[in-house]
Design a protein around this motif. Structure first.
Motif, PDB file in Angstrom:
ATOM      1  N   VAL A  11     -19.471  31.618   5.793  1.00 30.49           N
ATOM      2  CA  VAL A  11     -19.255  30.551   4.815  1.00 30.49           C
ATOM      3  C   VAL A  11     -20.552  30.360   4.034  1.00 30.49           C
ATOM      4  N   HIS A  12     -20.461  29.996   2.756  1.00 36.76           N
ATOM      5  CA  HIS A  12     -21.659  29.779   1.949  1.00 36.76           C
ATOM      6  C   HIS A  12     -22.372  28.475   2.348  1.00 36.76           C
ATOM      7  N   VAL A  13     -23.718  28.486   2.253  1.00 38.85           N
ATOM      8  CA  VAL A  13     -24.498  27.313   2.695  1.00 38.85           C
ATOM      9  C   VAL A  13     -24.254  26.064   1.843  1.00 38.85           C
ATOM     10  N   SER A  14     -23.644  26.215   0.678  1.00 37.18           N
ATOM     11  CA  SER A  14     -23.384  25.023  -0.135  1.00 37.18           C
ATOM     12  C   SER A  14     -22.016  24.396   0.179  1.00 37.18           C
ATOM     13  N   ALA A  15     -21.332  24.912   1.188  1.00 36.09           N
ATOM     14  CA  ALA A  15     -20.006  24.356   1.525  1.00 36.09           C
ATOM     15  C   ALA A  15     -20.104  22.853   1.786  1.00 36.09           C
ATOM     16  N   HIS A  16     -19.212  22.110   1.176  1.00 39.96           N
ATOM     17  CA  HIS A  16     -19.207  20.647   1.286  1.00 39.96           C
ATOM     18  C   HIS A  16     -19.160  20.186   2.735  1.00 39.96           C
ATOM     19  N   ALA A  17     -18.363  20.867   3.544  1.00 39.60           N
ATOM     20  CA  ALA A  17     -18.180  20.456   4.944  1.00 39.60           C
ATOM     21  C   ALA A  17     -19.486  20.534   5.725  1.00 39.60           C
ATOM     22  N   LEU A  18     -20.339  21.490   5.380  1.00 42.73           N
ATOM     23  CA  LEU A  18     -21.604  21.665   6.089  1.00 42.73           C
ATOM     24  C   LEU A  18     -22.522  20.468   5.849  1.00 42.73           C
ATOM     25  N   HIS A  19     -22.425  19.881   4.652  1.00 40.58           N
ATOM     26  CA  HIS A  19     -23.310  18.770   4.282  1.00 40.58           C
ATOM     27  C   HIS A  19     -22.755  17.413   4.679  1.00 40.58           C
ATOM     28  N   TYR A  20     -21.426  17.260   4.577  1.00 37.86           N
ATOM     29  CA  TYR A  20     -20.842  15.921   4.717  1.00 37.86           C
ATOM     30  C   TYR A  20     -19.793  15.811   5.836  1.00 37.86           C
ATOM     31  N   GLY A  21     -19.581  16.878   6.573  1.00 37.32           N
ATOM     32  CA  GLY A  21     -18.617  16.794   7.681  1.00 37.32           C
ATOM     33  C   GLY A  21     -17.170  16.725   7.236  1.00 37.32           C
ATOM     34  N   SER A  22     -16.889  17.245   6.030  1.00 34.38           N
ATOM     35  CA  SER A  22     -15.516  17.148   5.491  1.00 34.38           C
ATOM     36  C   SER A  22     -14.647  18.286   6.009  1.00 34.38           C
TER      37      SER A  22
ATOM     38  N   PRO B 188      -9.043  26.095  15.425  1.00 32.73           N
ATOM     39  CA  PRO B 188      -8.711  26.090  13.996  1.00 32.73           C
ATOM     40  C   PRO B 188      -9.558  25.040  13.288  1.00 32.73           C
ATOM     41  N   VAL B 189     -10.048  25.354  12.104  1.00 34.61           N
ATOM     42  CA  VAL B 189     -10.808  24.374  11.314  1.00 34.61           C
ATOM     43  C   VAL B 189     -10.396  24.479   9.851  1.00 34.61           C
ATOM     44  N   VAL B 190     -10.174  23.326   9.252  1.00 35.96           N
ATOM     45  CA  VAL B 190      -9.815  23.235   7.831  1.00 35.96           C
ATOM     46  C   VAL B 190     -10.981  22.523   7.164  1.00 35.96           C
ATOM     47  N   PHE B 191     -11.555  23.111   6.122  1.00 36.22           N
ATOM     48  CA  PHE B 191     -12.789  22.507   5.593  1.00 36.22           C
ATOM     49  C   PHE B 191     -12.931  22.691   4.089  1.00 36.22           C
ATOM     50  N   ARG B 192     -13.707  21.777   3.502  1.00 37.02           N
ATOM     51  CA  ARG B 192     -13.987  21.873   2.069  1.00 37.02           C
ATOM     52  C   ARG B 192     -15.135  22.863   1.848  1.00 37.02           C
ATOM     53  N   GLY B 193     -14.909  23.781   0.922  1.00 40.90           N
ATOM     54  CA  GLY B 193     -15.899  24.812   0.617  1.00 40.90           C
ATOM     55  C   GLY B 193     -16.841  24.371  -0.499  1.00 40.90           C
TER      56      GLY B 193
END
Ligand code: PMP
Length: 304
Positions: free
Chosen positions: A21-32, A97-102
């Motif tokens: 996954v790219h480091v700018s993925a929203h989920a990585l920063h905000y837990g989305s 399974p994980v569903v996340f904002r990229g």
């Protein structure tokens, strides 16, 4: 950690190393993100997934609450779980399974980001330690309260909400305990960092209700069914801290933890300090089903 060979990611089965996954993925920063934890057991007829429809339904509910638009039908994701297990090379496994904002925005409202779905599997022994069922675990009531109902979406397994669970687990480990139990915002017993809690007193089984800010675990519901089937009185009722100290038996339930006896809370021994007979009885009833030693009378297993 031994990993399953293949990962299902956005509709494709790909090797573990390629599922990045790219480091700018929203989920990585905000837990989305929202996720599930599911087990597949080594059954004589091959790997069997425990309560797959219920886990997928909860994943769908978590997505709805978190406003994550699932790009796939739940039936597609159920098939994908089975495919991941089939191709894992593992006899039994934990499925995540994980569903996340990229990638898309650094704005806190990430609803413009694309939604991704992945499913990985790993080997998982006993989450609370290999001898947890025989020896039991030692727990401490946490100084961290469970999230209050007006601060989070408590029915959903949302990534960001697990920062609270991390605080509970880290504090317990730093204090030399195996796990923590958090109280809800009113001071009633809620749950472990990733487990529900049950107590037994004078033969009656009690577990905190959903209104005590718990996640209504699928293992919790299964154990309540098994306990009622065995003739125990089961109550879903508010539990106080002193109820923990007075209990004859205490145990955790959870997908990872399964049925985990608790033999000490804070500086109080539970019963005689060894896993008790009711806990053992229920653990045996549970394991007999998932290991195929008795009939799957509730249709809890999906054979892959
Ligand atoms: N509570 C929390 C906070 C959890 O993360 C979990 C694990 N999903 C549970 C309880 C137990 O739920 P389940 O039995 O569905 O795994």
């Amino acid at each position: 950690m031994k990993q399953g060979s293949m990962v299902w990611m956005d509709g494709e089965l790909i090797p573990w190393e390629k599922a990045t996954v790219h480091v700018s993925a929203h989920a990585l920063h905000y837990g989305s993100s929202v996720f599930e934890g599911i087990r597949a057991y080594a059954h004589p007829e091959g790997p069997a997934v425990f309560r797959l429809p219920e886990h997928m339904a909860r994943l769908g509910m978590s997505c709805r609450l978190a406003e994550l638009e699932l790009p796939y039908e739940l039936s597609v994701l159920s098939d994908a779980v089975c495919e991941v297990v089939r191709t894992s090379g593992l006899r039994s496994c934990y499925i995540r399974p994980v569903v996340f904002r990229g990638c898309g925005t650094f704005s806190v409202d990430g609803r413009s980001c694309p939604v991704h779905v992945s499913i990985v599997s790993t080997e998982m022994g006993k989450y609370l330690g290999e001898d947890a069922l025989e020896m039991g675990v030692r727990v401490a009531v946490s100084s961290w309260r469970r999230l209050a109902p007006e601060t989070a979406l408590l029915a959903a397994k949302i990534g960001g909400q697990y920062v609270n669970s991390q605080l509970v687990a880290m504090e317990a480990h730093d204090r030399g305990f195996d796990e923590g139990i958090s109280l809800d915002v009113h001071g009633f017993v809620a749950e472990g960092s990733g487990e529900n809690v049950f107590l037994v007193r004078d033969g009656v089984i009690t577990t905190p209700p959903p209104s005590a800010s718990i996640l209504n675990g699928i293992t919790r519901q299964s154990v309540m069914t098994l306990a009622e089937e065995q003739g125990y009185e089961v109550r879903s009722e508010l539990v106080r801290r002193d109820d923990l100290y007075l209990a004859d038996e205490l145990f955790f339930t959870g997908t990872a933890a399964e049925i985990g006896p608790i033999v000490q809370v804070d500086d109080h021994l539970v019963g005689d300090g060894r896993p008790g007979p009711v806990t053992r009885d229920l653990a045996e009833a549970f394991h007999a089903i998932v290991e195929g030693r008795t009939a799957d009378r509730h249709a809890w297993l999906t054979h892959v």
